[in-house]
Design a protein around this motif. Structure first.
Motif, PDB file in Angstrom:
ATOM      1  N   GLU A  33      -5.270 -15.663 158.852  1.00 47.30           N
ATOM      2  CA  GLU A  33      -5.277 -17.111 159.091  1.00 47.30           C
ATOM      3  C   GLU A  33      -5.258 -17.436 160.581  1.00 47.30           C
ATOM      4  OE1 GLU A  33      -5.006 -20.094 156.730  1.00 47.30           O
ATOM      5  OE2 GLU A  33      -6.244 -18.479 155.946  1.00 47.30           O
ATOM      6  N   ASN A  73      -8.805 -16.390 162.545  1.00 49.26           N
ATOM      7  CA  ASN A  73      -9.964 -17.283 162.467  1.00 49.26           C
ATOM      8  C   ASN A  73      -9.985 -18.315 163.596  1.00 49.26           C
ATOM      9  OD1 ASN A  73     -11.204 -16.081 160.311  1.00 49.26           O
ATOM     10  ND2 ASN A  73     -10.308 -17.411 158.772  1.00 49.26           N
ATOM     11  N   PRO A  74      -8.940 -19.163 163.734  1.00 54.02           N
ATOM     12  CA  PRO A  74      -8.982 -20.128 164.843  1.00 54.02           C
ATOM     13  C   PRO A  74      -8.965 -19.478 166.217  1.00 54.02           C
ATOM     14  CG  PRO A  74      -6.840 -20.192 163.738  1.00 54.02           C
ATOM     15  CD  PRO A  74      -7.746 -19.352 162.899  1.00 54.02           C
ATOM     16  N   TYR A 131     -12.638 -18.431 167.088  1.00 52.35           N
ATOM     17  CA  TYR A 131     -13.595 -19.412 167.595  1.00 52.35           C
ATOM     18  C   TYR A 131     -13.109 -20.092 168.869  1.00 52.35           C
ATOM     19  CZ  TYR A 131     -11.241 -23.125 164.742  1.00 52.35           C
ATOM     20  OH  TYR A 131     -10.353 -24.003 164.168  1.00 52.35           O
ATOM     21  N   VAL A 132     -11.815 -20.115 169.138  1.00 56.14           N
ATOM     22  CA  VAL A 132     -11.349 -20.597 170.444  1.00 56.14           C
ATOM     23  C   VAL A 132     -11.820 -19.640 171.539  1.00 56.14           C
ATOM     24  CG1 VAL A 132      -9.303 -20.963 171.891  1.00 56.14           C
ATOM     25  CG2 VAL A 132      -9.367 -21.904 169.578  1.00 56.14           C
ATOM     26  N   ASN A 188     -15.438 -20.226 172.078  1.00 52.94           N
ATOM     27  CA  ASN A 188     -15.644 -21.479 172.802  1.00 52.94           C
ATOM     28  C   ASN A 188     -15.341 -21.329 174.292  1.00 52.94           C
ATOM     29  OD1 ASN A 188     -16.399 -22.736 170.460  1.00 52.94           O
ATOM     30  ND2 ASN A 188     -14.449 -23.795 170.142  1.00 52.94           N
ATOM     31  N   GLU A 244     -12.959 -28.747 168.879  1.00 47.26           N
ATOM     32  CA  GLU A 244     -12.837 -27.615 167.956  1.00 47.26           C
ATOM     33  C   GLU A 244     -11.745 -26.668 168.414  1.00 47.26           C
ATOM     34  OE1 GLU A 244     -15.938 -24.483 167.749  1.00 47.26           O
ATOM     35  OE2 GLU A 244     -16.302 -25.268 165.731  1.00 47.26           O
ATOM     36  N   SER A 245     -11.674 -26.423 169.721  1.00 49.01           N
ATOM     37  CA  SER A 245     -10.640 -25.536 170.253  1.00 49.01           C
ATOM     38  C   SER A 245      -9.253 -26.131 170.047  1.00 49.01           C
ATOM     39  CB  SER A 245     -10.887 -25.272 171.741  1.00 49.01           C
ATOM     40  OG  SER A 245     -12.125 -24.638 171.941  1.00 49.01           O
ATOM     41  N   GLU A 264      -8.396 -28.138 167.678  1.00 51.97           N
ATOM     42  CA  GLU A 264      -8.115 -28.015 166.240  1.00 51.97           C
ATOM     43  C   GLU A 264      -7.648 -26.598 165.902  1.00 51.97           C
ATOM     44  OE1 GLU A 264     -10.577 -28.100 162.013  1.00 51.97           O
ATOM     45  OE2 GLU A 264     -11.446 -29.056 163.788  1.00 51.97           O
ATOM     46  N   GLY A 265      -8.270 -25.599 166.521  1.00 49.56           N
ATOM     47  CA  GLY A 265      -7.876 -24.212 166.279  1.00 49.56           C
ATOM     48  C   GLY A 265      -6.462 -23.923 166.755  1.00 49.56           C
ATOM     49  N   ARG A 279      -4.008 -25.435 164.474  1.00 53.40           N
ATOM     50  CA  ARG A 279      -3.877 -24.630 163.256  1.00 53.40           C
ATOM     51  C   ARG A 279      -2.919 -23.466 163.481  1.00 53.40           C
ATOM     52  NH1 ARG A 279      -2.913 -24.244 158.246  1.00 53.40           N
ATOM     53  NH2 ARG A 279      -3.617 -22.323 157.284  1.00 53.40           N
TER      54      ARG A 279
END
Length: 305
Positions: free
Chosen positions: A66, A69-70, A73-74, A77, A126-127, A129-130, A133
């Motif tokens: 979990e 995943n974030p 992509y961070v 990015n 998006e970053s 949000e990651g 999370r």
């Protein structure tokens, strides 16, 4: 009888020995029984601890996934951000050295400035949000564990359920849609880390009982001085032959290596310790519903009151 006779003396000694034996036998088993009880209690604690560690190990793999995943992509990015900044710095540096406005416009067009401008907003959102999370997962782990707490305190049961859902999300999201039907609950006097562990056991079992993809419903309500928690799934269900044995230590219907058979037994002991009760209703092919009833306030001993 002549007591000086050697045969009579041996007979007297035998009678005295036989009379002494019952006392000796009565004393030895009591000591052995105490030792056996102590060893059994120690073994029980070790088994419960191993079940907790097994659950933690299972959760750790899911939590790592979990978080990965974030974080993944961070990281991606940030690489894009580095490329965009290089292009933007090239444009700003050219302000001092450019021969004309047309050359600046050419650089701006070359780096696709409008795309970079709009993509930067999405990239940062998006970053953010990651990272949120990851913060949510870490906060849920802290709320879920409360390892240092071993005394009864008023707690928000529904917050504990939400924390547990965040922790076991990786176990559930591929197997079921989770729906919540939460009522208004008072604070419940409990050891919240232990109640969280019960909820975790029931949620993971519910996911394992679903073959393809189903639904897990979580309901809470207040009934007088009692708080009710229901966890219902649309899985395979439990046969009537097994339903009376599911709370027995080591009983499991899972394949070898997939379960210790201690999860529900541990859950039963925790709810019993909280002066509550846990019931189950199930039908093959339709699913299972576990119902937990907890007193909102623990009964006080006479000396406390």
């Amino acid at each position: 009888m002549n007591l000086n006779d050697p045969q009579a003396s041996r007979l007297t000694n035998t009678i005295e020995t036989r009379q002494a034996l019952p006392m000796s036998k009565a004393a030895i088993p009591q000591s052995e029984q105490e030792m056996m009880n102590a060893r059994l209690e120690q073994a029980r604690r070790q088994l419960l601890q191993s079940e907790k560690l097994a659950a933690i190990g299972q959760l750790a793999a899911g939590v790592a996934h979990e978080i990965n995943n974030p974080v993944g992509y961070v990281y991606s990015n940030l690489q894009s951000l580095e490329s965009y900044l290089t292009d933007l710095f090239r444009l700003t540096d050219a302000v001092d050295s450019a021969d004309s406005l047309d050359s600046l416009k050419a650089i701006k067009q070359n780096i696709d400035y409008e795309f970079v401008r709009h993509d930067l907003k999405d990239l940062l959102a998006e970053s953010r949000e990651g990272i949120e999370r990851v913060k949510t997962i870490i906060s849920a782990m802290k709320d879920f564990s409360h390892i240092e707490e071993e005394e009864f305190k008023p707690a928000d049961i529904q917050r504990g359920i939400e924390s547990t859902l965040n922790v076991v999300n990786n176990e559930l999201k591929y197997k079921a849609e989770v729906t919540r039907e939460f009522g208004d609950l008072p604070p419940v006097e409990c050891i919240i880390s232990q109640i969280n562990q019960v909820v975790m056991n029931l949620l993971v079992n519910a996911a394992h009982a679903i073959d393809d993809f189903g639904e897990i419903r979580i309901r809470t309500r207040e009934a007088g001085d009692t708080v009710i928690i229901e966890i219902e799934d649309t899985g395979r269900g439990i046969s009537q032959d097994n339903i009376n044995r599911i709370f027995e230590p080591f009983f499991t219907t899972k394949p070898i290596g997939k379960g210790t058979g201690l999860g529900l037994s541990l859950s039963f002991n925790i709810i019993e310790k909280h002066n509550g009760r846990i019931d189950v209703e199930s039908a093959l092919g339709k699913g299972t519903c576990f119902r937990i009833a907890l007193p909102a306030k623990q009964p006080r001993a006479p000396e406390d009151s």
